[in-house]
Design a protein around this motif. Structure first.
Motif, mmCIF file in Angstrom:
data_model
loop_
_atom_site.group_PDB
_atom_site.id
_atom_site.type_symbol
_atom_site.label_atom_id
_atom_site.label_comp_id
_atom_site.label_asym_id
_atom_site.label_seq_id
_atom_site.Cartn_x
_atom_site.Cartn_y
_atom_site.Cartn_z
ATOM 1 N N PRO A 223 17.867 68.371 94.078
ATOM 2 C CA PRO A 223 19.279 67.981 94.156
ATOM 3 C C PRO A 223 20.001 67.850 92.814
ATOM 4 O O PRO A 223 21.180 67.601 92.804
ATOM 5 C CB PRO A 223 19.232 66.624 94.872
ATOM 6 C CG PRO A 223 17.858 66.109 94.642
ATOM 7 C CD PRO A 223 16.970 67.299 94.532
ATOM 8 N N TRP A 224 19.274 67.992 91.696
ATOM 9 C CA TRP A 224 19.966 67.857 90.406
ATOM 10 C C TRP A 224 20.349 69.202 89.809
ATOM 11 O O TRP A 224 20.964 69.279 88.767
ATOM 12 C CB TRP A 224 19.121 67.079 89.404
ATOM 13 C CG TRP A 224 17.755 67.639 89.184
ATOM 14 C CD1 TRP A 224 17.413 68.650 88.339
ATOM 15 C CD2 TRP A 224 16.553 67.218 89.829
ATOM 16 N NE1 TRP A 224 16.059 68.882 88.431
ATOM 17 C CE2 TRP A 224 15.512 68.013 89.332
ATOM 18 C CE3 TRP A 224 16.266 66.230 90.780
ATOM 19 C CZ2 TRP A 224 14.188 67.863 89.754
ATOM 20 C CZ3 TRP A 224 14.967 66.078 91.201
ATOM 21 C CH2 TRP A 224 13.941 66.886 90.688
ATOM 22 N N ARG A 226 22.436 72.244 89.115
ATOM 23 C CA ARG A 226 23.817 72.727 89.233
ATOM 24 C C ARG A 226 23.933 73.964 88.350
ATOM 25 O O ARG A 226 23.468 73.940 87.211
ATOM 26 C CB ARG A 226 24.829 71.683 88.753
ATOM 27 C CG ARG A 226 24.911 70.441 89.609
ATOM 28 C CD ARG A 226 25.576 70.738 90.965
ATOM 29 N NE ARG A 226 25.645 69.541 91.786
ATOM 30 C CZ ARG A 226 24.666 69.105 92.577
ATOM 31 N NH1 ARG A 226 23.509 69.765 92.619
ATOM 32 N NH2 ARG A 226 24.820 68.029 93.313
ATOM 33 N N THR B 260 12.663 60.674 89.591
ATOM 34 C CA THR B 260 13.562 61.691 90.147
ATOM 35 C C THR B 260 15.021 61.356 89.884
ATOM 36 O O THR B 260 15.831 62.230 89.550
ATOM 37 C CB THR B 260 13.323 61.788 91.676
ATOM 38 O OG1 THR B 260 12.055 62.415 91.888
ATOM 39 C CG2 THR B 260 14.388 62.595 92.365
ATOM 40 N N ARG B 263 16.517 62.578 86.751
ATOM 41 C CA ARG B 263 16.852 64.006 86.672
ATOM 42 C C ARG B 263 18.296 64.232 87.105
ATOM 43 O O ARG B 263 19.022 65.032 86.529
ATOM 44 C CB ARG B 263 15.901 64.829 87.559
ATOM 45 C CG ARG B 263 14.433 64.747 87.172
ATOM 46 C CD ARG B 263 14.134 65.461 85.874
ATOM 47 N NE ARG B 263 14.203 66.905 85.968
ATOM 48 C CZ ARG B 263 13.174 67.701 86.280
ATOM 49 N NH1 ARG B 263 11.993 67.189 86.532
ATOM 50 N NH2 ARG B 263 13.335 69.016 86.314
ATOM 51 N N VAL B 264 18.701 63.534 88.165
ATOM 52 C CA VAL B 264 20.078 63.673 88.653
ATOM 53 C C VAL B 264 21.041 63.091 87.616
ATOM 54 O O VAL B 264 22.087 63.685 87.325
ATOM 55 C CB VAL B 264 20.256 62.967 90.015
ATOM 56 C CG1 VAL B 264 21.644 63.231 90.571
ATOM 57 C CG2 VAL B 264 19.191 63.403 91.014
ATOM 58 N N THR B 267 21.698 65.454 84.753
ATOM 59 C CA THR B 267 22.691 66.481 85.102
ATOM 60 C C THR B 267 24.097 65.885 85.034
ATOM 61 O O THR B 267 25.015 66.491 84.480
ATOM 62 C CB THR B 267 22.417 67.029 86.518
ATOM 63 O OG1 THR B 267 21.112 67.595 86.544
ATOM 64 C CG2 THR B 267 23.426 68.088 86.917
ATOM 65 N N SER B 343 24.135 62.075 94.339
ATOM 66 C CA SER B 343 24.353 63.388 93.720
ATOM 67 C C SER B 343 24.949 63.206 92.328
ATOM 68 O O SER B 343 25.517 62.160 92.015
ATOM 69 C CB SER B 343 25.322 64.199 94.578
ATOM 70 O OG SER B 343 26.598 63.578 94.556
ATOM 71 N N PRO B 344 24.852 64.254 91.490
ATOM 72 C CA PRO B 344 25.505 64.176 90.174
ATOM 73 C C PRO B 344 26.998 63.866 90.321
ATOM 74 O O PRO B 344 27.546 63.081 89.550
ATOM 75 C CB PRO B 344 25.284 65.574 89.583
ATOM 76 C CG PRO B 344 24.090 66.122 90.286
ATOM 77 C CD PRO B 344 24.103 65.523 91.652
#
Lengths: 227, 356
Positions: A223-224, A226, B260, B263-264, B267, B343-344
Motif C-alpha cells: 500500500p505504500w 506510488r 510496515t 513504509r507508508v 512515501t 494510506s499516504p
C-alpha cells in the motif's frame, strides 16, 4: 509480440512465482485485444496479494471477475464458489483460473476434476528463477511433478516470470529465459510467453526472445507504492 | 551471494538457518504459516529439526526445553498464538534462557482477522506474560531487515540470555522483496557450559547446572528480579536501534512510526517534500529498549511544532512517545485497525491539518 492464448487457462507455480500478477495482466492484455475474458481467483491457500485485489481495475475494463461472496473475501477458509464450475462449463473466449501456490494450491483443481476433464484446459507453470526452490532446472521439474500430482492434470506449458520486482534488469530476464528454455528442452513443453515490466520492455532486444512477451503493470503492490 | 526474491516469512526461516538455528518448533497460523512450510523443507536439508507442536502452549515449552539445554532455537507465530506462548515466555525470561520468538501480527483482539496489524505492541513491550520481565523486541520494516534482525536476534538472545522477539505484521510476512543474506553467523551459543543443562558427558565443567524459574525464597526471588532488571538497563545502554528519516533540515512535524507503517509514512514524507512541506520520521527499530532519548531529541527541535504517532493500532506506541517527549511538544495519534492501513494520502491530509 503479445501472448495470444484462448480457452481455459490455469495459472500454477510455486508460492510467490508471480502467478496472480501474471494472471491479472494476461486478463488485461486479452481484454484489450478485444476478447471476452473471465478470471477467477482459486487461491485458497494464501490470504494476501491475491488476484482478487485487482478486482476493480479488471472489472472496469470489462473483465468478468468470479469470486466468493464479498463478506468471505478475507476469510481464512477454503471457499470454492460454485460459480467456478459454471465458469468452466460456460467459458469465455479467455477463461483464466489463478490457482494457489505449490502442490497445496492446486489441490483445489482435483475438486474440479469432473468438469475439467470434459474441457480442454491449459495448465501453465509460472517460473521465477529468482525464487527459492525453482532456481535450477531440477527444482522446476520437481515443482512441475508436485503440481501435476496434486492437480491430477498435466502441465501443458511454461511461463517465465523472471524478476526481482523493481530491481529487475534486462540481464535477469535473459538469464531467466535461458533457464526456462532448458526446462522446455527437458520437458518438451512450450514456453507460452515470458513477462517483463512495462518499464523494461523498451530495453529488451527482441532478437533474443523467441516467444511472446506479456507486459506487466504491477496491480498487486503493497500500500505504500506510488508511481 | 546474489539477490533472491523472497517472502518475508520464507526469508525469516532462511535467516534462522544461516544464524545456525537447527531447532524450530511451531504451530501453524495465518499469516506466518509459510515460515513453517519453508523450514519443514529446508531444515532436513541441513540436519535440523522441525517439529509441529500440538498447540502453541506446547511449543512454548518445547522452546524452553531446547533453550535450557543450550540449543539455538526459534518459533514463529501470530498474535493469538503468542498469547498462548506468553506463560512460557515469562518462564524462559525468569530462567535466563536465550530464544527467538517471531510474531507476525494479525488483527485482534480475540481471534480477530488475518490481515496485518500492530495491535500487539503492548503485549510485546510491556509484558504479555506475568511478572517483571521484558523481551528485547526488534521491528523490521521490510524483508531485508527481517533477515538481518532475525539473525541478530540470536546474537542478542545469547548476549543477554533473554528471549528476543522479532515483531513484524502480516504485510512483512507476506510481502515479497529482493533480499541479500549477510554472512552466516559463525559463533556458537556463548558460555553455555556455565548455565545450560546440556548434558554432563559433553560439558567442560563438572558442576551440574539447574535451569529454573521457581524461587521460593523471597530474597532469592528479589535477587533474580534485580538480575533481570540489570539486563534490561544494559539493553537500554547498549542495544537501542532507531532510524531518523528526512530529519536533517527544519521539519515542522515529527512522525513516529515503525514496521510496515513506516513504509507508508516514508512515501507520505516524500510526497509532502515534493509539495514543499518538511516532515521527519522517527522509527524505532528496537521497540524494547525504546529509543527514549532519541525521540525526545528529535521532538524538541525548534522547527518541530508537534509529534504524531501513526500506527496500525488504536494507539499503543503513542504512550511511549508521550512518556519520552515529556510534554515538551504536543503528541498526537492516528491509527487504523483490523487490516486497514492508513494510506499516504490520509497521512498527508492529517499532517496538513496539524501544521495548519
Amino acid at each position: 509480440m503479445l501472448p495470444d492464448i484462448s480457452g481455459i487457462i490455469i495459472i500454477a507455480g510455486n508460492y510467490g512465482s508471480g502467478k496472480s500478477e501474471t494472471a491479472v495482466n494476461l486478463a488485461a492484455v486479452s481484454r484489450r485485444a478485444g476478447k471476452r475474458v473471465k478470471i477467477t481467483d482459486l487461491d485458497l491457500v494464501n490470504p494476501y496479494f491475491r488476484s482478487r485485489e485487482a478486482q476493480k481495475p479488471l472489472a472496469d475494463m470489462g473483465v468478468e471477475v468470479v469470486l466468493p461472496d464479498s463478506k468471505y473475501m478475507q476469510a481464512d477458509l477454503p471457499i470454492l464458489t460454485s460459480a467456478v464450475a459454471d465458469m468452466i462449463k460456460n467459458p469465455a473466449q479467455v477463461t483464466i483460473l489463478d490457482a494457489g501456490g505449490d502442490d497445496a494450491g492446486v489441490t483445489v483443481l482435483a475438486a474440479l476434476a469432473d468438469v475439467l476433464k470434459k474441457s480442454h484446459v491449459k495448465l501453465l507453470q509460472v517460473i521465477n528463477p529468482l525464487r527459492p526452490f525453482t532456481n535450477d532446472v531440477q527444482g522446476c521439474l520437481k515443482m512441475k511433478a508436485q503440481i501435476e500430482a496434486a492437480a491430477k492434470l498435466p502441465v501443458t506449458g511454461l511461463i517465465c516470470n523472471a524478476n526481482l520486482l523493481d530491481e529487475t534488469t534486462p540481464q535477469i530476464i535473459y538469464d531467466g529465459y535461458n533457464l526456462v528454455t532448458r526446462v522446455s528442452e527437458a520437458t518438451g513443453l512450450n514456453i507460452e510467453f515470458i513477462t517483463a515490466s512495462t518499464r523494461l520492455l523498451p530495453q529488451l532486444d527482441p532478437e533474443r526472445i523467441l516467444c511472446p512477451i506479456l507486459p506487466i503493470d504491477r496491480l498487486l503492490a503493497p500500500p505504500w507504492i506510488r508511481t | 551471494m546474489a539477490k533472491v526474491l523472497m517472502k518475508g516469512n520464507e526469508a525469516i526461516g532462511e535467516a534462522a538457518i544461516r544464524a545456525g538455528c537447527l531447532n524450530y518448533f511451531a504451530y501453524p497460523i495465518t499469516p506466518q504459516s509459510e515460515v513453517a512450510e519453508y523450514l519443514s523443507k529446508r531444515l532436513p536439508e541441513v540436519g535440523g529439526t522441525f517439529l509441529q507442536g500440538e498447540s502453541e502452549v506446547a511449543v512454548g515449552y518445547m522452546i524452553f526445553g531446547a533453550s535450557g539445554a543450550g540449543e539455538r532455537v526459534m518459533t514463529t507465530s501470530s498474535s493469538p498464538g503468542i498469547s498462548l506462548m506468553s506463560e512460557a515466555l515469562s518462564y524462559i525470561a525468569a530462567a535466563h534462557c536465550p530464544a527467538v520468538f517471531v510474531n507476525i501480527v494479525r488483527g485482534g483482539p480475540g481471534l480477530g482477522g488475518i490481515l496485518p496489524s500492530q495491535g500487539d505492541y503492548f503485549q510485546a513491550t510491556k509484558g504479555g506474560g506475568h511478572g517483571d520481565y521484558h523481551l528485547l523486541v526488534l521491528a523490521p520494516d521490510g524483508v531485508q531487515e527481517a533477515v538481518e534482525m532475525t539473525m541478530q536476534a540470536f546474537t542478542l538472545a545469547e548476549k543477554y540470555r533473554n528471549p528476543v522477539m522479532v515483531m513484524g505484521d502480516g504485510m512483512i510476512g507476506q510481502m515479497m522483496e529482493p533480499v541479500e543474506f549477510p554472512d552466516d553467523l559463525k559463533t556458537e551459543p556463548t558460555n553455555k557450559d556455565a548455565w545450560a543443562t546440556n548434558g554432563m558427558s559433553t560439558r567442560k565443567s563438572k558442576t551440574p547446572n539447574l535451569v529454573k524459574s521457581l524461587f521460593l525464597d523471597s530474597a532469592e526471588l528479589n535477587r533474580n528480579n534485580l538480575d533481570l532488571k540489570a539486563k534490561y538497563e544494559q539493553m537500554k545502554k547498549e542495544d537501542v536501534q532507531y532510524e531518523l528519516y528526512n530529519a536533517d533540515g527544519d521539519y515542522q512535524i515529527l512522525i513516529a512510526s515503525y514496521g510496515t507503517m513506516s513504509r507508508v509514512c516514508r512515501t507520505a514524507i516524500d510526497m509532502l517534500k515534493a509539495e514543499g512541506i518538511e516532515a521527519a520520521m522517527f522509527r524505532p527499530k528496537t521497540l524494547f529498549p525504546f529509543p527514549e532519548k532519541q525521540v525526545y531529541d528529535a521532538a524538541v527541535k525548534d522547527s518541530c511544532k508537534c509529534v504524531i504517532s501513526i500506527e496500525m493500532s488504536m494507539g499503543q506506541m503513542v504512550e511511549d512517545v508521550q512518556r519520552c517527549v515529556m510534554g515538551k511538544k504536543p503528541v498526537e495519534f492516528y491509527g487504523e485497525c483490523g487490516g486497514e492501513i492508513p494510506s499516504p494520502e490520509k497521512i498527508i491530509e492529517i499532517v496538513k491539518e496539524l501544521i495548519g
